[in-house]
Structure formats: structure tokens, C-alpha cells
Design a protein around this motif. Sequence first.
Motif, PDB file in Angstrom:
ATOM      1  N   LYS A 147     -34.551  78.740 -12.975  1.00 24.93           N
ATOM      2  CA  LYS A 147     -35.193  79.757 -12.150  1.00 24.93           C
ATOM      3  C   LYS A 147     -35.018  79.388 -10.684  1.00 24.93           C
ATOM      4  O   LYS A 147     -35.283  78.261 -10.284  1.00 24.93           O
ATOM      5  N   CYS A 176     -42.793  78.717   0.665  1.00 20.11           N
ATOM      6  CA  CYS A 176     -42.969  79.755  -0.349  1.00 20.11           C
ATOM      7  C   CYS A 176     -42.367  79.239  -1.651  1.00 20.11           C
ATOM      8  O   CYS A 176     -41.196  78.920  -1.715  1.00 20.11           O
ATOM      9  N   GLY A 177     -43.151  79.175  -2.697  1.00 17.94           N
ATOM     10  CA  GLY A 177     -42.660  78.646  -3.961  1.00 17.94           C
ATOM     11  C   GLY A 177     -42.538  79.692  -5.042  1.00 17.94           C
ATOM     12  O   GLY A 177     -42.443  79.372  -6.219  1.00 17.94           O
ATOM     13  N   GLN A 178     -42.526  80.974  -4.654  1.00 17.06           N
ATOM     14  CA  GLN A 178     -42.456  82.052  -5.636  1.00 17.06           C
ATOM     15  C   GLN A 178     -41.048  82.176  -6.202  1.00 17.06           C
ATOM     16  O   GLN A 178     -40.074  81.736  -5.592  1.00 17.06           O
ATOM     17  N   ASP A 179     -40.945  82.812  -7.362  1.00 16.42           N
ATOM     18  CA  ASP A 179     -39.645  83.040  -7.989  1.00 16.42           C
ATOM     19  C   ASP A 179     -38.829  84.026  -7.157  1.00 16.42           C
ATOM     20  O   ASP A 179     -39.356  85.009  -6.633  1.00 16.42           O
ATOM     21  N   VAL A 236     -36.042  79.639  -6.748  1.00 17.10           N
ATOM     22  CA  VAL A 236     -37.259  79.851  -5.969  1.00 17.10           C
ATOM     23  C   VAL A 236     -36.881  80.391  -4.596  1.00 17.10           C
ATOM     24  O   VAL A 236     -35.741  80.273  -4.148  1.00 17.10           O
ATOM     25  N   CYS A 237     -37.850  80.968  -3.933  1.00 15.87           N
ATOM     26  CA  CYS A 237     -37.633  81.576  -2.624  1.00 15.87           C
ATOM     27  C   CYS A 237     -37.146  80.518  -1.630  1.00 15.87           C
ATOM     28  O   CYS A 237     -37.629  79.384  -1.624  1.00 15.87           O
ATOM     29  N   CYS A 262     -37.998  85.831  -2.473  1.00 13.77           N
ATOM     30  CA  CYS A 262     -38.971  86.390  -3.406  1.00 13.77           C
ATOM     31  C   CYS A 262     -39.181  87.863  -3.049  1.00 13.77           C
ATOM     32  O   CYS A 262     -38.622  88.368  -2.074  1.00 13.77           O
ATOM     33  N   ARG A 263     -39.991  88.528  -3.823  1.00 12.91           N
ATOM     34  CA  ARG A 263     -40.198  89.962  -3.612  1.00 12.91           C
ATOM     35  C   ARG A 263     -40.789  90.247  -2.229  1.00 12.91           C
ATOM     36  O   ARG A 263     -40.349  91.156  -1.525  1.00 12.91           O
ATOM     37  N   GLU A 264     -41.773  89.467  -1.829  1.00 12.33           N
ATOM     38  CA  GLU A 264     -42.439  89.679  -0.542  1.00 12.33           C
ATOM     39  C   GLU A 264     -41.474  89.504   0.631  1.00 12.33           C
ATOM     40  O   GLU A 264     -41.418  90.341   1.539  1.00 12.33           O
ATOM     41  N   HIS A 265     -40.699  88.424   0.619  1.00 16.70           N
ATOM     42  CA  HIS A 265     -39.768  88.172   1.721  1.00 16.70           C
ATOM     43  C   HIS A 265     -38.570  89.116   1.665  1.00 16.70           C
ATOM     44  O   HIS A 265     -38.012  89.465   2.707  1.00 16.70           O
TER      45      HIS A 265
END
Length: 67
Positions: free
Chosen positions: A5, A13-16, A7-8, A45-48
Motif C-alpha cells: 500500500k 500525512c500517513g493516509q493511503d 502512503v501519501c 491521499c484523497r484530501e491532498h
Amino acid sequence: MPAKKEVCGVSGCGQDAVRSVAVDKAKDALQGKSLTADFRRVHLCREHYRAFRKATKKDRELERLGW
């Protein structure tokens, strides 16, 4: 063997990650954020990714119209 997986690539930021974009475009769009990138791509990630799309909206519109 399961796939690794991603990561960002934004520091802190540690989101997928959901997408990857070119490093130079990401640096221009996400100013003020430090990026950890592979060779030419950075995973977001989705946010960034949403912030990246919002920052590059005008450029993408002009690129589509340039004929």
C-alpha cells in the motif's frame, strides 16, 4: 504476496494514497507542503489530491482548450 500500500507523499500525512501525480506539478500546486517523492511521481491521499486538483483547475481548463 499482497501488493504494498502506498502512503501519501506529503510530510506528516500517513493516509493511503489514491493517486500519483508528477512531482513538479505537485510542488507548484501544493506550495508550503514538503513532499517525499519517488523518482518522478508523488503519491497523494484523497484530501491532498483534491487540494491539488483545486489548485490546478485553471491550468487544466486552459490545457484542454489549447488547440
